[in-house]
Motif scaffolding. Structure first.
Motif, PDB file in Angstrom:
ATOM      1  N   LEU A  60     144.574   7.939 101.976  1.00  0.00           N
ATOM      2  CA  LEU A  60     145.261   8.589 103.095  1.00  0.00           C
ATOM      3  C   LEU A  60     146.670   9.016 102.711  1.00  0.00           C
ATOM      4  O   LEU A  60     147.118  10.113 103.079  1.00  0.00           O
ATOM      5  N   GLU A  61     147.378   8.169 101.982  1.00  0.00           N
ATOM      6  CA  GLU A  61     148.726   8.525 101.537  1.00  0.00           C
ATOM      7  C   GLU A  61     148.704   9.744 100.625  1.00  0.00           C
ATOM      8  O   GLU A  61     149.529  10.648 100.761  1.00  0.00           O
ATOM      9  N   LYS A  62     147.760   9.772  99.688  1.00  0.00           N
ATOM     10  CA  LYS A  62     147.620  10.924  98.780  1.00  0.00           C
ATOM     11  C   LYS A  62     147.303  12.183  99.576  1.00  0.00           C
ATOM     12  O   LYS A  62     147.888  13.241  99.359  1.00  0.00           O
ATOM     13  N   THR A  63     146.387  12.061 100.523  1.00  0.00           N
ATOM     14  CA  THR A  63     146.017  13.205 101.354  1.00  0.00           C
ATOM     15  C   THR A  63     147.208  13.660 102.192  1.00  0.00           C
ATOM     16  O   THR A  63     147.446  14.866 102.337  1.00  0.00           O
ATOM     17  N   GLY A  64     147.962  12.703 102.713  1.00  0.00           N
ATOM     18  CA  GLY A  64     149.151  13.034 103.500  1.00  0.00           C
ATOM     19  C   GLY A  64     150.184  13.798 102.691  1.00  0.00           C
ATOM     20  O   GLY A  64     150.803  14.749 103.183  1.00  0.00           O
ATOM     21  N   ARG A  65     150.384  13.405 101.431  1.00  0.00           N
ATOM     22  CA  ARG A  65     151.331  14.123 100.562  1.00  0.00           C
ATOM     23  C   ARG A  65     150.854  15.551 100.302  1.00  0.00           C
ATOM     24  O   ARG A  65     151.637  16.497 100.338  1.00  0.00           O
ATOM     25  N   TRP A  66     149.548  15.701 100.040  1.00  0.00           N
ATOM     26  CA  TRP A  66     148.993  17.042  99.822  1.00  0.00           C
ATOM     27  C   TRP A  66     149.173  17.888 101.082  1.00  0.00           C
ATOM     28  O   TRP A  66     149.602  19.041 101.012  1.00  0.00           O
ATOM     29  N   PHE A  67     148.844  17.305 102.205  1.00  0.00           N
ATOM     30  CA  PHE A  67     148.919  17.997 103.486  1.00  0.00           C
ATOM     31  C   PHE A  67     150.361  18.424 103.779  1.00  0.00           C
ATOM     32  O   PHE A  67     150.607  19.553 104.207  1.00  0.00           O
ATOM     33  N   GLU A  68     151.300  17.536 103.540  1.00  0.00           N
ATOM     34  CA  GLU A  68     152.724  17.836 103.759  1.00  0.00           C
ATOM     35  C   GLU A  68     153.161  19.023 102.908  1.00  0.00           C
ATOM     36  O   GLU A  68     153.778  19.960 103.397  1.00  0.00           O
ATOM     37  N   GLU A  69     152.825  18.961 101.618  1.00  0.00           N
ATOM     38  CA  GLU A  69     153.273  20.000 100.693  1.00  0.00           C
ATOM     39  C   GLU A  69     152.568  21.338 100.885  1.00  0.00           C
ATOM     40  O   GLU A  69     153.198  22.393 100.836  1.00  0.00           O
ATOM     41  N   HIS A  70     151.262  21.313 101.097  1.00  0.00           N
ATOM     42  CA  HIS A  70     150.494  22.550 101.112  1.00  0.00           C
ATOM     43  C   HIS A  70     150.244  23.147 102.501  1.00  0.00           C
ATOM     44  O   HIS A  70     149.887  24.320 102.601  1.00  0.00           O
ATOM     45  N   ILE A  71     150.382  22.342 103.536  1.00  0.00           N
ATOM     46  CA  ILE A  71     150.103  22.836 104.886  1.00  0.00           C
ATOM     47  C   ILE A  71     151.360  22.813 105.759  1.00  0.00           C
ATOM     48  O   ILE A  71     151.787  23.840 106.269  1.00  0.00           O
ATOM     49  N   LEU A  72     151.974  21.652 105.911  1.00  0.00           N
ATOM     50  CA  LEU A  72     153.093  21.531 106.843  1.00  0.00           C
ATOM     51  C   LEU A  72     154.333  22.295 106.395  1.00  0.00           C
ATOM     52  O   LEU A  72     154.907  23.057 107.186  1.00  0.00           O
ATOM     53  N   LYS A  73     154.775  22.089 105.165  1.00  0.00           N
ATOM     54  CA  LYS A  73     155.985  22.783 104.699  1.00  0.00           C
ATOM     55  C   LYS A  73     155.835  24.302 104.767  1.00  0.00           C
ATOM     56  O   LYS A  73     156.738  24.977 105.258  1.00  0.00           O
ATOM     57  N   PRO A  74     154.729  24.862 104.290  1.00  0.00           N
ATOM     58  CA  PRO A  74     154.583  26.319 104.416  1.00  0.00           C
ATOM     59  C   PRO A  74     154.543  26.792 105.872  1.00  0.00           C
ATOM     60  O   PRO A  74     155.089  27.848 106.185  1.00  0.00           O
ATOM     61  N   LEU A  75     153.922  26.019 106.758  1.00  0.00           N
ATOM     62  CA  LEU A  75     153.899  26.422 108.170  1.00  0.00           C
ATOM     63  C   LEU A  75     155.300  26.409 108.773  1.00  0.00           C
ATOM     64  O   LEU A  75     155.625  27.229 109.628  1.00  0.00           O
ATOM     65  N   GLU A  76     156.117  25.464 108.334  1.00  0.00           N
ATOM     66  CA  GLU A  76     157.468  25.330 108.878  1.00  0.00           C
ATOM     67  C   GLU A  76     158.474  26.222 108.174  1.00  0.00           C
ATOM     68  O   GLU A  76     159.592  26.398 108.640  1.00  0.00           O
ATOM     69  N   GLY A  77     158.096  26.805 107.041  1.00  0.00           N
ATOM     70  CA  GLY A  77     159.013  27.616 106.245  1.00  0.00           C
ATOM     71  C   GLY A  77     159.128  29.044 106.748  1.00  0.00           C
ATOM     72  O   GLY A  77     158.604  29.409 107.807  1.00  0.00           O
ATOM     73  N   PRO A  78     159.824  29.858 105.961  1.00  0.00           N
ATOM     74  CA  PRO A  78     160.026  31.261 106.346  1.00  0.00           C
ATOM     75  C   PRO A  78     158.744  32.076 106.193  1.00  0.00           C
ATOM     76  O   PRO A  78     157.821  31.677 105.488  1.00  0.00           O
ATOM     77  N   GLY A  79     158.733  33.208 106.866  1.00  0.00           N
ATOM     78  CA  GLY A  79     157.602  34.118 106.742  1.00  0.00           C
ATOM     79  C   GLY A  79     157.021  34.471 108.093  1.00  0.00           C
ATOM     80  O   GLY A  79     157.322  33.835 109.112  1.00  0.00           O
ATOM     81  N   ALA A  80     156.202  35.487 108.073  1.00  0.00           N
ATOM     82  CA  ALA A  80     155.552  35.948 109.295  1.00  0.00           C
ATOM     83  C   ALA A  80     154.488  34.933 109.713  1.00  0.00           C
ATOM     84  O   ALA A  80     153.770  34.398 108.856  1.00  0.00           O
ATOM     85  N   PRO A  81     154.379  34.652 111.004  1.00  0.00           N
ATOM     86  CA  PRO A  81     153.388  33.676 111.471  1.00  0.00           C
ATOM     87  C   PRO A  81     151.981  33.962 110.978  1.00  0.00           C
ATOM     88  O   PRO A  81     151.272  33.046 110.546  1.00  0.00           O
ATOM     89  N   GLN A  82     151.563  35.232 111.027  1.00  0.00           N
ATOM     90  CA  GLN A  82     150.196  35.553 110.602  1.00  0.00           C
ATOM     91  C   GLN A  82     149.993  35.269 109.118  1.00  0.00           C
ATOM     92  O   GLN A  82     148.919  34.835 108.713  1.00  0.00           O
ATOM     93  N   ASP A  83     151.025  35.465 108.291  1.00  0.00           N
ATOM     94  CA  ASP A  83     150.914  35.166 106.865  1.00  0.00           C
ATOM     95  C   ASP A  83     150.807  33.659 106.634  1.00  0.00           C
ATOM     96  O   ASP A  83     150.021  33.205 105.796  1.00  0.00           O
ATOM     97  N   LYS A  84     151.598  32.899 107.383  1.00  0.00           N
ATOM     98  CA  LYS A  84     151.555  31.441 107.244  1.00  0.00           C
ATOM     99  C   LYS A  84     150.194  30.896 107.680  1.00  0.00           C
ATOM    100  O   LYS A  84     149.627  30.031 107.024  1.00  0.00           O
TER     101      LYS A  84
END
Length: 137
Positions: A60-84
């Protein structure tokens, strides 16, 4: 001098995670986990002294780190909503192998969500995902 690991930690977590995704926490036996990792039960207990629960926590911890880096950070970062959202969809599709792999969070959930040993971790991950999606929306 300690013996070298036969399986890397990354590969070990992936193999254990696949067992949990395939059969769930309750049904995952030590025999299944040993077979999937190529390690003996004794080696698994040496690496995970707290047994199957420790294995699941680390997955779960490994999955959480992957999820944070690949899903959450990009969703919260810059860019157009549709691109994210498009990028998130591609990554989640790969994570679930086009729908061929079960949801790890679901497979580690207890039938009574509040009683499960991983309930808080799972709740935290889903809340973070919902919050990130809400921000994009």
């Amino acid at each position: 001098m300690p013996r070298p690991n036969l399986v890397s930690d990354e590969d070990l977590m992936t193999r254990i995670g696949l067992v949990f995704r395939d059969v769930g926490y309750s049904a995952a036996s030590l025999n299944m986990l040993a077979k999937a990792t190529g390690l003996s039960k004794a080696s698994l207990y040496h690496r995970f002294p707290e047994g199957k629960e420790q294995m699941a926590c680390e997955v779960l911890e490994k999955t959480g780190r992957w999820f944070e880096e690949h899903i959450l950070k990009p969703l919260e970062g810059p860019g157009a909503p549709q691109d994210k959202l498009r990028s998130m969809s591609v990554l989640l599709d790969a994570f679930y192998d086009g729908g061929r792999k079960a949801c790890l969070l679901n497979m580690l959930s207890s039938p009574r969500m509040d009683d499960g040993p991983f309930s808080q971790q799972i709740r935290t991950m889903f809340s973070a995902f919902i919050d990130a999606l809400s921000t994009v929306a």
